[in-house]
Design an enzyme around this catalytic site. Structure first.
Site, mmCIF file in Angstrom:
data_model
loop_
_atom_site.group_PDB
_atom_site.id
_atom_site.type_symbol
_atom_site.label_atom_id
_atom_site.label_comp_id
_atom_site.label_asym_id
_atom_site.label_seq_id
_atom_site.Cartn_x
_atom_site.Cartn_y
_atom_site.Cartn_z
ATOM 1 C CG ASP A 76 -9.820 1.801 -0.465
ATOM 2 O OD1 ASP A 76 -8.879 1.888 -1.272
ATOM 3 O OD2 ASP A 76 -9.671 1.771 0.771
ATOM 4 C CG ASP A 112 -2.261 0.579 0.991
ATOM 5 O OD1 ASP A 112 -2.356 1.431 0.098
ATOM 6 O OD2 ASP A 112 -3.227 0.223 1.696
HETATM 7 C C1 GLA Z 1 -6.115 1.362 1.812
HETATM 8 C C2 GLA Z 1 -6.276 0.309 0.732
HETATM 9 C C3 GLA Z 1 -7.313 -0.709 1.143
HETATM 10 C C4 GLA Z 1 -6.912 -1.353 2.447
HETATM 11 C C5 GLA Z 1 -6.691 -0.285 3.523
HETATM 12 C C6 GLA Z 1 -6.087 -0.862 4.788
HETATM 13 O O1 GLA Z 1 -7.258 2.144 1.959
HETATM 14 O O2 GLA Z 1 -6.638 0.904 -0.490
HETATM 15 O O3 GLA Z 1 -7.446 -1.684 0.132
HETATM 16 O O4 GLA Z 1 -5.739 -2.102 2.252
HETATM 17 O O5 GLA Z 1 -5.816 0.734 3.064
HETATM 18 O O6 GLA Z 1 -5.852 0.083 5.774
#
Ligand code: GLA
Length: 416
Positions: A231, A170
């Site tokens: 997301d 990430d």
């Molecule tokens: C980000 C990512 C998600 C998830 C969260 C975890 O928002 O895009 O897919 O992994 O972090 O904290």
């Protein structure tokens, strides 16, 4: 492995030649060519369903823990998911302790992962599945756990020692101007462990927000899959928002997709109750035609039969797993209601088509296959791969009617 001799450009030709003749010309930075993700990866991961629940006293069944992971591995192995092609069982954020150990290594939270991460990897492997983990490029993960910044090699080696097979990296708490150097460094660190680890990057996602261009050729050289948009959540409007981003950027995203490297529109929320069965079906059909990773974020212990059937539909999965690895294209729109997506398949003249009905009532459209670019003079045979029924022969130039359920999809496989 592909050797990328970056250093040679910086040295004089004479010196490079001398080193080459001495056999001392060695790789400085390897591209990721790790042989993985020849088709989009399939599996399960903790995030959208279980989020960052770390309170095992209050929620022993649903907190991020070794028990949750082992139970999901069991369901995958015993309930048909593994047989259908799902293989990765992945932790997302919130698995680690708040601090690194005395040797600076990441460690699983000792209360939630009492047997240790290697034991968890062993368990997942014993079920014939693969183990995935989450890390963050920056100083902290998106939920505030230790990030990998300054520890790329150590973390890659720690994960390899635990038997990790896939890593999501990430990009929270990080400096975007370093990505084009840093993500390749992590790819190099993974390769240097000698363990094939599928690499999912959050590299392209924020670049446009900083006015930076996305170079998919470079990203595809180092990452097996990459997130490029916001997301997903369990909402129809968000599924459509992601689909629209893919439509809008398809001229850039289609060439980026292929065996070894795929766009990642985020996880599947099929199985949770935020989508109706028809919406969940449409979401699955779209992710399949986009050649997206199929990573389920749901509770496999409690899933309704219609949603389970969506996820286990082998004909739809076969479109996603087609060896050509081509991302489908939006070719036609009927007002703002029905979108038509077409994907070329590896068998000559075979195509998959999704009619996506965005609208909250059933829609009937009338069109000829020629309008989709399918022009074989001998016509085509059509099969509905959601209901597993043959539709029959269609002349390419004649118009026929197709009805699509409300906020749902019709998905067909077509061959001459
Ligand atoms: C980000 C990512 C998600 C998830 C969260 C975890 O928002 O895009 O897919 O992994 O972090 O904290």
């Amino acid at each position: 492995m592909t050797w990328v001799p970056v250093v040679v450009f910086r040295m004089s030709l004479k010196l490079a030649l001398a080193l080459f003749l001495l056999g001392a010309f060695y790789p400085i930075l390897e591209a990721l060519d790790n042989g993985l993700a020849r088709t989009p990866p399939m599996g399960w991961l903790t995030w959208e369903r279980f989020r960052c629940d770390t309170n095992c006293k209050k929620n022993p069944k649903n907190c991020i823990s070794e028990n949750l992971m082992m139970e999901m591995a069991d369901r995958m192995a015993e309930d048909g998911y593994k047989d259908a092609g799902y293989e990765y069982v992945n932790l997302d954020d919130c698995w680690s302790a708040k601090e690194r150990d005395a040797q600076e290594r990441l460690q699983g939270d000792p209360e939630r992962f009492p047997s240790g991460m290697k034991a968890l990897g062993n368990y997942i492997h014993s079920r014939g599945l693969k183990f995935g983990i989450y890390a963050d490029y920056g100083t902290k993960t998106c939920s505030g756990f230790p990030g990998s910044w300054g520890h790329f090699e150590l973390d890659a080696q720690t994960f390899a020692d635990w038997g990790v097979d896939m890593m999501k990296l990430d990009s929270c708490s990080s400096n975007v101007t370093t990505y084009s150097k840093g993500y390749p460094e992590m790819a190099h660190a993974l390769n240097a462990t000698g363990r094939p680890i599928l690499f999912n990057c959050k590299w392209p996602f924020v670049l446009p927000h900083y006015g930076m261009k996305i170079n998919y050729t470079l990203i595809a050289e180092y990452c097996n899959t990459w997130r490029n948009f916001w997301d997903i959540r369990e909402k129809w409007s968000l599924v459509l928002m992601i689909v629209d981003y893919y439509a809008l950027n398809q001229d850039v995203l289609i060439p980026a997709s292929g065996p070894g490297h795929f766009n990642d529109p985020d996880m599947l929320v099929v199985g949770d109750n935020g989508l109706t069965v028809d919406q969940a079906q449409a979401h699955f059909a779209m992710w399949s035609i986009l050649a997206a990773p199929l990573l389920m974020a749901n509770d496999l212990r409690n899933i309704s039969i219609p949603r389970r059937n969506i996820l286990l539909n082998k004909e739809v999965i076969a479109v996603n797993q087609d060896p050509l690895g081509i991302m489908g294209r939006l070719v036609l729109q009927f007002s703002d209601r029905v979108n038509l997506w077409v994907k070329q398949l590896s068998k000559p003249q075979e195509w998959a088509v999704v009619f996506l009905n965005r609208y909250p009532s059933p829609q009937t459209v009338s069109l000829s296959l020629q309008q989709l670019g399918l022009k074989s003079l001998s016509g085509y045979n059509l099969r509905d791969i959601i209901t597993h029924s043959d539709i029959g022969y269609r002349d390419s130039s004649k118009k026929y009617k197709y009805t699509i359920p409300a906020t749902g999809a019709l998905m067909m496989r077509i061959h001459p």
